[in-house]
Design a protein around this motif. Sequence first.
Motif, short mmCIF file in Angstrom:
data_model
loop_
_atom_site.label_atom_id
_atom_site.label_comp_id
_atom_site.label_asym_id
_atom_site.label_seq_id
_atom_site.Cartn_x
_atom_site.Cartn_y
_atom_site.Cartn_z
N ALA A 65 64.30 92.20 47.70
CA ALA A 65 63.53 91.41 48.66
C ALA A 65 63.24 92.24 49.90
O ALA A 65 64.04 93.08 50.30
CB ALA A 65 64.31 90.16 49.04
N ALA A 66 62.07 92.01 50.50
CA ALA A 66 61.75 92.68 51.76
C ALA A 66 62.62 92.12 52.87
O ALA A 66 62.85 90.91 52.93
CB ALA A 66 60.28 92.48 52.09
N CYS A 67 63.14 92.99 53.71
CA CYS A 67 64.02 92.57 54.82
C CYS A 67 63.24 91.63 55.74
O CYS A 67 62.08 91.89 56.06
CB CYS A 67 64.50 93.79 55.60
SG CYS A 67 65.41 93.38 57.09
N ARG A 68 63.87 90.56 56.17
CA ARG A 68 63.19 89.60 57.04
C ARG A 68 63.25 90.04 58.49
O ARG A 68 62.54 89.49 59.33
CB ARG A 68 63.81 88.22 56.87
CG ARG A 68 63.48 87.62 55.52
CD ARG A 68 63.90 86.20 55.45
NE ARG A 68 65.36 86.09 55.55
CZ ARG A 68 66.01 84.96 55.62
NH1 ARG A 68 65.36 83.82 55.63
NH2 ARG A 68 67.31 84.93 55.71
N VAL A 69 64.09 91.01 58.80
CA VAL A 69 64.21 91.47 60.18
C VAL A 69 63.15 92.53 60.48
O VAL A 69 62.39 92.42 61.42
CB VAL A 69 65.63 91.99 60.46
CG1 VAL A 69 65.71 92.56 61.87
CG2 VAL A 69 66.63 90.88 60.27
N CYS A 70 63.06 93.57 59.65
CA CYS A 70 62.15 94.67 59.94
C CYS A 70 60.80 94.51 59.24
O CYS A 70 59.86 95.23 59.55
CB CYS A 70 62.80 96.00 59.58
SG CYS A 70 63.19 96.17 57.83
N LYS A 71 60.68 93.62 58.28
CA LYS A 71 59.42 93.32 57.57
C LYS A 71 58.73 94.58 57.06
O LYS A 71 57.66 94.96 57.54
CB LYS A 71 58.48 92.53 58.48
CG LYS A 71 59.06 91.18 58.88
CD LYS A 71 58.01 90.34 59.58
CE LYS A 71 58.50 88.94 59.84
NZ LYS A 71 59.54 88.84 60.87
N PRO A 72 59.33 95.24 56.06
CA PRO A 72 58.68 96.41 55.46
C PRO A 72 57.47 96.00 54.63
O PRO A 72 57.31 94.81 54.32
CB PRO A 72 59.78 96.99 54.57
CG PRO A 72 60.64 95.83 54.22
CD PRO A 72 60.60 94.92 55.41
N PRO A 73 56.58 96.97 54.27
CA PRO A 73 55.40 96.60 53.46
C PRO A 73 55.80 95.99 52.13
O PRO A 73 56.81 96.36 51.55
CB PRO A 73 54.69 97.94 53.26
CG PRO A 73 55.71 98.98 53.58
CD PRO A 73 56.62 98.37 54.59
N VAL A 74 55.00 95.04 51.65
CA VAL A 74 55.35 94.32 50.41
C VAL A 74 54.61 94.96 49.23
O VAL A 74 53.51 95.39 49.32
CB VAL A 74 54.98 92.84 50.54
CG1 VAL A 74 55.29 92.11 49.23
CG2 VAL A 74 55.76 92.22 51.68
#
Length: 139
Positions: A130-139
């Motif tokens: 899952a993409a980190c919810r803190v740093c929001k990396p590209p999906v």
Amino acid sequence: MVGLAAGLLIIGGGWLGAARHDTVPEQLPFMISGGLIGLAIVLASTSLLIIRSLRQHRDHISAQLTQLIEEIAARGTGRVASEGSESAAGGNSLVAVGASSYHLPTCRLVEKRRETEMVPVDVARARELAACRVCKPPV
Ligand SMILES: [Zn+2]
């Protein structure tokens, strides 16, 4: 609240019942059923009220904490977005992978870990991370 009122009513009923008798042996059943059971119900319902209040407090604080984290994260990505916008568009920019999620290399959650694997976003997605919810990396 209903339990509290019911407990007080039972105590009142016990008191009224005991008031109609003159001797202690006759008053004892009213003391036990009215007094003790009523008291137990009052204590139980008061405990439930306190627990509910504590839970509401906890939920309130938790919601505020989540909001705070999101605001901090929004400021963090606002700074990174200007410099990393073109690499975020490509699916092959490197991300740091954890046990269940992946992060931007600059994410504070991976900063403290020494051995972090760096893989392209595609690989991280293929691993169903899952993409980190803190740093929001590209999906
Ligand atoms: Zn992260």
